[in-house]
Design an enzyme around this catalytic site. Sequence first.
Site, PDB file in Angstrom:
ATOM      1  N   HIS A 169      -4.087 -11.463  -7.847  1.00 55.57           N
ATOM      2  CA  HIS A 169      -4.480 -12.749  -8.414  1.00 55.57           C
ATOM      3  C   HIS A 169      -3.312 -13.689  -8.668  1.00 55.57           C
ATOM      4  O   HIS A 169      -3.510 -14.836  -9.023  1.00 55.57           O
ATOM      5  CB  HIS A 169      -5.255 -12.548  -9.726  1.00 55.57           C
ATOM      6  CG  HIS A 169      -4.395 -12.087 -10.860  1.00 55.57           C
ATOM      7  ND1 HIS A 169      -4.014 -10.784 -11.007  1.00 55.57           N
ATOM      8  CD2 HIS A 169      -3.827 -12.769 -11.878  1.00 55.57           C
ATOM      9  CE1 HIS A 169      -3.254 -10.667 -12.089  1.00 55.57           C
ATOM     10  NE2 HIS A 169      -3.121 -11.858 -12.632  1.00 55.57           N
TER      11      HIS A 169
HETATM   12  C1  UD1 Z   1      -4.060 -15.432 -16.380  1.00 59.47           C
HETATM   13  C2  UD1 Z   1      -2.640 -15.149 -16.860  1.00 59.47           C
HETATM   14  C3  UD1 Z   1      -2.077 -13.958 -16.103  1.00 59.47           C
HETATM   15  C4  UD1 Z   1      -3.011 -12.756 -16.206  1.00 59.47           C
HETATM   16  C5  UD1 Z   1      -4.396 -13.168 -15.712  1.00 59.47           C
HETATM   17  C6  UD1 Z   1      -5.410 -12.041 -15.771  1.00 59.47           C
HETATM   18  C7  UD1 Z   1      -1.397 -17.180 -17.554  1.00 59.47           C
HETATM   19  C8  UD1 Z   1      -0.306 -18.099 -17.207  1.00 59.47           C
HETATM   20  N1  UD1 Z   1      -1.757 -16.285 -16.615  1.00 59.47           N
HETATM   21  O1  UD1 Z   1      -3.989 -15.795 -15.013  1.00 59.47           O
HETATM   22  O2  UD1 Z   1      -0.830 -13.614 -16.670  1.00 59.47           O
HETATM   23  O3  UD1 Z   1      -2.503 -11.714 -15.413  1.00 59.47           O
HETATM   24  O4  UD1 Z   1      -4.857 -14.250 -16.538  1.00 59.47           O
HETATM   25  O5  UD1 Z   1      -6.593 -12.447 -15.160  1.00 59.47           O
HETATM   26  O6  UD1 Z   1      -1.915 -17.252 -18.639  1.00 59.47           O
HETATM   27  N2  UD1 Z   1     -11.179 -18.533 -13.490  1.00 59.47           N
HETATM   28  C9  UD1 Z   1     -12.551 -18.447 -13.478  1.00 59.47           C
HETATM   29  N3  UD1 Z   1     -13.153 -17.866 -14.569  1.00 59.47           N
HETATM   30  C10 UD1 Z   1     -12.459 -17.382 -15.623  1.00 59.47           C
HETATM   31  C11 UD1 Z   1     -11.069 -17.510 -15.625  1.00 59.47           C
HETATM   32  C12 UD1 Z   1     -10.436 -18.062 -14.554  1.00 59.47           C
HETATM   33  O7  UD1 Z   1     -13.204 -18.850 -12.543  1.00 59.47           O
HETATM   34  O8  UD1 Z   1     -13.079 -16.863 -16.566  1.00 59.47           O
HETATM   35  C13 UD1 Z   1     -10.496 -19.119 -12.314  1.00 59.47           C
HETATM   36  C14 UD1 Z   1     -10.368 -20.603 -12.427  1.00 59.47           C
HETATM   37  O9  UD1 Z   1     -10.554 -21.131 -11.177  1.00 59.47           O
HETATM   38  C15 UD1 Z   1      -8.934 -20.800 -12.853  1.00 59.47           C
HETATM   39  C16 UD1 Z   1      -8.244 -19.618 -12.201  1.00 59.47           C
HETATM   40  O10 UD1 Z   1      -9.210 -18.583 -12.190  1.00 59.47           O
HETATM   41  O11 UD1 Z   1      -8.418 -22.020 -12.445  1.00 59.47           O
HETATM   42  C17 UD1 Z   1      -7.019 -19.175 -12.914  1.00 59.47           C
HETATM   43  O12 UD1 Z   1      -7.306 -18.898 -14.294  1.00 59.47           O
HETATM   44  P1  UD1 Z   1      -6.120 -19.028 -15.383  1.00 59.47           P
HETATM   45  O13 UD1 Z   1      -6.609 -18.695 -16.739  1.00 59.47           O
HETATM   46  O14 UD1 Z   1      -5.416 -20.338 -15.223  1.00 59.47           O
HETATM   47  O15 UD1 Z   1      -5.054 -17.954 -14.921  1.00 59.47           O
HETATM   48  P2  UD1 Z   1      -5.207 -16.511 -14.286  1.00 59.47           P
HETATM   49  O16 UD1 Z   1      -4.843 -16.598 -12.856  1.00 59.47           O
HETATM   50  O17 UD1 Z   1      -6.497 -15.859 -14.640  1.00 59.47           O
END
Ligand code: UD1
Length: 369
Positions: A208
């Site tokens: 991811h």
């Molecule tokens: C975040 C953490 C990372 C951790 C990961 C576990 C930061 C900087 N990064 O990354 O360290 O390893 O969580 O998953 O805080 N999205 C959804 N649904 C959700 C959550 C996310 O669809 O419930 C999608 C969205 O498109 C979003 C993308 O995932 O833009 C990224 O989510 P985000 O919370 O920005 O960071 P992670 O990549 O999940």
Amino acid sequence: MPEPRRIACIAGARPNFMKIAPLVRVMEASELLDATIIHTGQHYDRNMSDVFLAELGIPKPAFNLGVGSGPQGVQTGQIMVRFEEVFGSLDPALVLVVGDVNSTIACALVSKKHQVPVAHVEAGLRSFDREMPEEVNRVLTDQLSDLLFTTEESAEENLRAEGIDPERIHFTGNTMIDTLAHMLPAIEAADPAGKLGVSRPYGVMTFHRPSNVDHPNTLRAIVDFILRESERIPIVFPAHPRTRRQLERFGCMGELLHAQRVTVVDPMSYVEFMALVKRCRFVITDSGGIQEETTWLGIPCLTHRRTTERPITVTMGTNTLLRDGFDEAASLVTSILEGTYKTGQRPPLWDGRCAERVVPILEKFFGNG
Ligand code: UD1
């Protein structure tokens, strides 16, 4: 008996829930502390959030700040704005943050601006790669923290090198491993691969990180590797929402879905995912936490990253960093399948009792215990 001190426990993203669960459980048994949970809403999909709260027995959060996704600065800023809005009514004696996600630094910063002490659980880990948002979050959170709880020896060395007062640092072990040990009976009872119709032996993949899934060439190399390896061993691939979106965007999803021995599934619950891992032959990942969980379970882990902030999983555990890409990975998979891959040991204090060491230190911080 004095009023219990309110400890605001922050959780926002999937890996946070298993880190706070044991702390909340032990604090509930303390007469001196009152654990109040704040969910920032950084993760909001049911299977990235609610399922974890329910499965881990985490009480309902007092507040859900509902911040959702966004670019790094926007997400971090939104968490700060919304946490600040509830801070007055929350009136915490201490804010406890875990891990390295945007919710961690955002809430630590708001707390310090209110002159409220901060405790950081999983302090001092360093990848020394400041291109990772998590590394920036770690360094800054540690600078702000009054109490720093570490999971491995390297963390204390890193903190001392950054000028942190050694008196604030406490080597207490790993609360994520507390959860794993606590949930082991449920994990052993579950068989998600069987439910998916995947027979053993099989491998598990998760990716991811932006450095892997946001670049078409890297993502292509990952997909090619999965397709190639699946000829030797079936692969189960729980796909993070970000990864799924990028696979679709770069036109790779169709191939994976059509591959005979690749099973792409939505993110799993904690118990289901750990059960998947516990019964697999190896994991290939770019996760932080999975490096630790596999080390504790004795499952080979190949980590597709240049660096790890958790070096003990490599030096003592079952983890290998794939610095030279997927050619190296293929030969490591061969050694795993042939039974010649390293076996590893459990690191010190990863004994399922970390929270029992952290909570008395919190009590003492307020002059009790
Ligand atoms: C975040 C953490 C990372 C951790 C990961 C576990 C930061 C900087 N990064 O990354 O360290 O390893 O969580 O998953 O805080 N999205 C959804 N649904 C959700 C959550 C996310 O669809 O419930 C999608 C969205 O498109 C979003 C993308 O995932 O833009 C990224 O989510 P985000 O919370 O920005 O960071 P992670 O990549 O999940």
